[in-house]
Design a protein around this motif. Structure first.
Motif, PDB file in Angstrom:
ATOM      1  N   ARG A 165       5.070   1.657  11.363  1.00 21.27           N
ATOM      2  CA  ARG A 165       5.128   1.198   9.976  1.00 21.27           C
ATOM      3  C   ARG A 165       3.750   0.780   9.513  1.00 21.27           C
ATOM      4  N   THR A 166       3.434   1.133   8.281  1.00 20.49           N
ATOM      5  CA  THR A 166       2.166   0.757   7.685  1.00 20.49           C
ATOM      6  C   THR A 166       2.406   0.137   6.314  1.00 20.49           C
ATOM      7  N   TYR A 167       1.478  -0.702   5.912  1.00 25.35           N
ATOM      8  CA  TYR A 167       1.557  -1.421   4.650  1.00 25.35           C
ATOM      9  C   TYR A 167       0.177  -1.355   3.993  1.00 25.35           C
ATOM     10  N   TYR A 168       0.167  -1.247   2.664  1.00 25.44           N
ATOM     11  CA  TYR A 168      -1.092  -1.143   1.948  1.00 25.44           C
ATOM     12  C   TYR A 168      -1.079  -2.006   0.692  1.00 25.44           C
ATOM     13  N   ALA A 169      -2.240  -2.533   0.356  1.00 23.20           N
ATOM     14  CA  ALA A 169      -2.410  -3.158  -0.943  1.00 23.20           C
ATOM     15  C   ALA A 169      -2.365  -2.077  -2.010  1.00 23.20           C
ATOM     16  N   ASP A 170      -1.861  -2.440  -3.169  1.00 23.36           N
ATOM     17  CA  ASP A 170      -1.761  -1.449  -4.252  1.00 23.36           C
ATOM     18  C   ASP A 170      -3.124  -0.868  -4.606  1.00 23.36           C
ATOM     19  N   SER A 171      -4.161  -1.671  -4.469  1.00 25.86           N
ATOM     20  CA  SER A 171      -5.497  -1.240  -4.882  1.00 25.86           C
ATOM     21  C   SER A 171      -6.073  -0.148  -3.990  1.00 25.86           C
ATOM     22  N   VAL A 172      -5.511   0.024  -2.785  1.00 20.69           N
ATOM     23  CA  VAL A 172      -6.056   1.030  -1.867  1.00 20.69           C
ATOM     24  C   VAL A 172      -5.046   2.112  -1.523  1.00 20.69           C
ATOM     25  N   LYS A 173      -3.820   1.951  -1.986  1.00 25.05           N
ATOM     26  CA  LYS A 173      -2.773   2.914  -1.652  1.00 25.05           C
ATOM     27  C   LYS A 173      -3.173   4.306  -2.142  1.00 25.05           C
ATOM     28  N   GLY A 174      -3.029   5.282  -1.264  1.00 25.03           N
ATOM     29  CA  GLY A 174      -3.405   6.647  -1.600  1.00 25.03           C
ATOM     30  C   GLY A 174      -4.851   6.981  -1.302  1.00 25.03           C
ATOM     31  N   ARG A 175      -5.678   5.966  -1.058  1.00 24.07           N
ATOM     32  CA  ARG A 175      -7.096   6.202  -0.733  1.00 24.07           C
ATOM     33  C   ARG A 175      -7.423   5.795   0.705  1.00 24.07           C
ATOM     34  N   PHE A 176      -6.787   4.762   1.208  1.00 21.61           N
ATOM     35  CA  PHE A 176      -7.068   4.245   2.544  1.00 21.61           C
ATOM     36  C   PHE A 176      -5.904   4.583   3.476  1.00 21.61           C
ATOM     37  N   THR A 177      -6.231   4.803   4.742  1.00 19.97           N
ATOM     38  CA  THR A 177      -5.217   5.049   5.754  1.00 19.97           C
ATOM     39  C   THR A 177      -5.537   4.235   6.998  1.00 19.97           C
ATOM     40  N   ILE A 178      -4.567   3.436   7.434  1.00 20.99           N
ATOM     41  CA  ILE A 178      -4.727   2.667   8.665  1.00 20.99           C
ATOM     42  C   ILE A 178      -4.041   3.414   9.796  1.00 20.99           C
TER      43      ILE A 178
END
Length: 128
Positions: A57-70
């Motif tokens: 499972r991964t979680y992202y801040a809205d500001s980086v969603k679609g640009r950053f990948t953990i």
């Protein structure tokens, strides 16, 4: 002794990509959720991305969603943050953090106070 060491920061132009890496030692890595936070000058530390112990499972801040990948590699005790299409607002010190979770848990917190261990941080500067 738990240690987290970030690497990969730098000065880049807007629109390019950068990959951060965090090497962990002194802990049973798969038992820890991992996250990236960032802090810009004069700002509070903010959540960027998190990943559960299994990586399921991964979680992202809205500001980086679609640009950053953990991502994480439990065999190498590393967690990475692939940052694409960087913008000047991404400029900050980026911190890696670890939070021990229940065995088998697929949870990863987005709250900094739940993370017990922190790295020293790596500077990312994005110029326009």
């Amino acid at each position: 002794q738990v240690q987290l060491a970030e690497s990969g920061g730098g000065l880049v132009q807007a629109g390019v990509s950068l990959r951060l890496s965090c090497a962990a030692s002194g802990l049973t890595f798969r038992h820890y959720a991992m996250a990236w936070f960032r802090q810009a000058p004069g700002q509070d530390r903010e959540f960027v991305a998190a990943i559960s112990g299994s990586g399921g499972r991964t979680y992202y801040a809205d500001s980086v969603k679609g640009r950053f990948t953990i991502s994480r590699d439990n065999a190498k005790n590393t967690v990475g943050l692939q940052m694409n299409n960087l913008v000047p607002e991404d400029t900050a010190v980026y911190f890696c953090a670890a939070n021990q979770v229940l065995m088998g848990s697929d949870y990863a917190s987005t709250r900094p106070y739940e993370y017990e261990y922190w790295g020293q941080g790596t500077q990312v500067t994005v110029s326009s």
